[in-house]
Design a protein around this motif. Structure first.
Motif, PDB file in Angstrom:
ATOM      1  N   UNK A 212     -18.658 -10.854 -16.316  1.00 43.86           N
ATOM      2  CA  UNK A 212     -17.968  -9.669 -15.808  1.00 43.86           C
ATOM      3  C   UNK A 212     -18.938  -8.517 -15.962  1.00 43.86           C
ATOM      4  N   UNK A 213     -18.914  -7.597 -15.011  1.00 38.83           N
ATOM      5  CA  UNK A 213     -19.873  -6.494 -14.978  1.00 38.83           C
ATOM      6  C   UNK A 213     -19.171  -5.166 -15.205  1.00 38.83           C
ATOM      7  N   UNK A 214     -19.814  -4.298 -15.970  1.00 41.66           N
ATOM      8  CA  UNK A 214     -19.337  -2.931 -16.156  1.00 41.66           C
ATOM      9  C   UNK A 214     -20.564  -2.057 -16.368  1.00 41.66           C
ATOM     10  N   UNK A 215     -20.391  -0.749 -16.220  1.00 44.42           N
ATOM     11  CA  UNK A 215     -21.530   0.146 -16.414  1.00 44.42           C
ATOM     12  C   UNK A 215     -21.386   0.902 -17.733  1.00 44.42           C
ATOM     13  N   UNK A 216     -22.527   1.298 -18.273  1.00 45.27           N
ATOM     14  CA  UNK A 216     -22.558   2.092 -19.499  1.00 45.27           C
ATOM     15  C   UNK A 216     -23.385   3.343 -19.241  1.00 45.27           C
ATOM     16  N   UNK A 217     -23.022   4.398 -19.920  1.00 43.53           N
ATOM     17  CA  UNK A 217     -23.810   5.630 -19.881  1.00 43.53           C
ATOM     18  C   UNK A 217     -24.723   5.633 -21.089  1.00 43.53           C
ATOM     19  N   UNK A 218     -26.014   5.790 -20.849  1.00 44.95           N
ATOM     20  CA  UNK A 218     -26.969   5.831 -21.955  1.00 44.95           C
ATOM     21  C   UNK A 218     -28.020   6.885 -21.657  1.00 44.95           C
ATOM     22  N   UNK A 219     -28.379   7.654 -22.668  1.00 37.99           N
ATOM     23  CA  UNK A 219     -29.455   8.628 -22.528  1.00 37.99           C
ATOM     24  C   UNK A 219     -30.754   7.839 -22.479  1.00 37.99           C
ATOM     25  N   UNK A 220     -31.441   7.865 -21.339  1.00 39.97           N
ATOM     26  CA  UNK A 220     -32.642   7.065 -21.168  1.00 39.97           C
ATOM     27  C   UNK A 220     -33.916   7.859 -21.427  1.00 39.97           C
ATOM     28  N   UNK A 221     -33.793   9.013 -22.080  1.00 41.95           N
ATOM     29  CA  UNK A 221     -34.966   9.833 -22.392  1.00 41.95           C
ATOM     30  C   UNK A 221     -35.861   9.126 -23.400  1.00 41.95           C
ATOM     31  N   UNK A 222     -37.160   9.244 -23.172  1.00 49.88           N
ATOM     32  CA  UNK A 222     -38.130   8.653 -24.085  1.00 49.88           C
ATOM     33  C   UNK A 222     -38.251   9.534 -25.318  1.00 49.88           C
ATOM     34  N   UNK A 223     -38.229   8.924 -26.491  1.00 50.25           N
ATOM     35  CA  UNK A 223     -38.375   9.661 -27.738  1.00 50.25           C
ATOM     36  C   UNK A 223     -39.841  10.029 -27.944  1.00 50.25           C
ATOM     37  N   UNK A 224     -40.097  11.075 -28.708  1.00 50.28           N
ATOM     38  CA  UNK A 224     -41.490  11.444 -28.969  1.00 50.28           C
ATOM     39  C   UNK A 224     -42.161  10.322 -29.752  1.00 50.28           C
ATOM     40  N   UNK A 225     -43.393  10.030 -29.401  1.00 52.43           N
ATOM     41  CA  UNK A 225     -44.192   8.966 -30.017  1.00 52.43           C
ATOM     42  C   UNK A 225     -43.634   7.558 -29.791  1.00 52.43           C
ATOM     43  N   UNK A 226     -42.728   7.395 -28.825  1.00 53.41           N
ATOM     44  CA  UNK A 226     -42.184   6.076 -28.512  1.00 53.41           C
ATOM     45  C   UNK A 226     -43.014   5.467 -27.389  1.00 53.41           C
ATOM     46  N   UNK A 227     -43.515   4.262 -27.605  1.00 55.16           N
ATOM     47  CA  UNK A 227     -44.300   3.589 -26.576  1.00 55.16           C
ATOM     48  C   UNK A 227     -43.370   3.111 -25.463  1.00 55.16           C
TER      49      UNK A 227
END
Length: 189
Positions: free
Chosen positions: A26-41
């Motif tokens: 079953x499929x559903x959508x999620x809201x997520x902040x996709x911003x890259x964190x500082x120093x995150x590869x």
């Protein structure tokens, strides 16, 4: 392997690919902040987002079967390229990819209330040299607007690809082999 899962993604491409595995879902959508964190590869980013999406599904109450989260990022010069913000961003992004090799990282994660498991698949993709007219025509097609890195390998953007090393399906958005393997490992623990 007969099991049912949840797909925490609104992506029609991921839905289509998961259907190819013959897994009930079953499929559903999620809201997520996709911003890259500082120093995150880029690798850390894509894996964190896949895990976050799967775990968000669990916190939303999808707890009776594993939740699959996934994220894809295009990387060049160790910089993550997201979906184009506008036409100018798209043009700048594809000019960076033009005539060069880049990486596409796709992470997948399975989560339940008890645990989460994830993996990252890296694919090398080479582009031909692109003309301004090709970029203009591609933008006008409407395809690049919702694609990481501004292109879809499974659509019109596939004609820019001269070579691929790795998982084609990971570039589309869901690595089939690794998804089936990770689910099997997840269920056996």
């Amino acid at each position: 392997m007969q099991t049912a899962i949840y797909l925490a993604s609104a992506s029609p491409r991921r839905k289509e690919l998961l259907t190819q595995l013959g897994i009930e879902f079953s499929q559903f959508s999620v809201d997520a902040d996709e911003s890259q964190l500082s120093n995150e590869s880029p690798r850390e980013l894509v894996e964190r987002l896949a895990r976050l999406k799967a775990q968000t599904g669990v916190t939303m109450g999808y707890t009776d079967r594993p939740v699959l989260g996934s994220d894809t990022v295009v990387v060049i010069d160790n910089q993550s390229l997201g979906k184009p913000l506008d036409k100018a961003d798209f043009m700048a992004t594809l000019k960076r990819l033009s005539g060069r090799e880049h990486q596409v990282l796709t992470a997948i994660a399975f989560a339940t209330p008890e645990r989460v498991m994830s993996c990252v698949v890296t694919t090398q993709v080479s582009f031909k040299t692109l003309s301004d007219q090709e970029l203009e025509d591609y933008w006008q097609s409407g395809e690049p607007q919702d694609k990481a890195g501004g292109y879809g390998i499974q659509g019109l953007g596939g004609r820019f690809v001269t070579h691929i090393s790795g998982s084609y399906f990971a570039v589309v958005g869901l690595p089939l082999y690794e998804c089936e393997k990770l689910l099997s490992e997840f269920l056996s623990r």
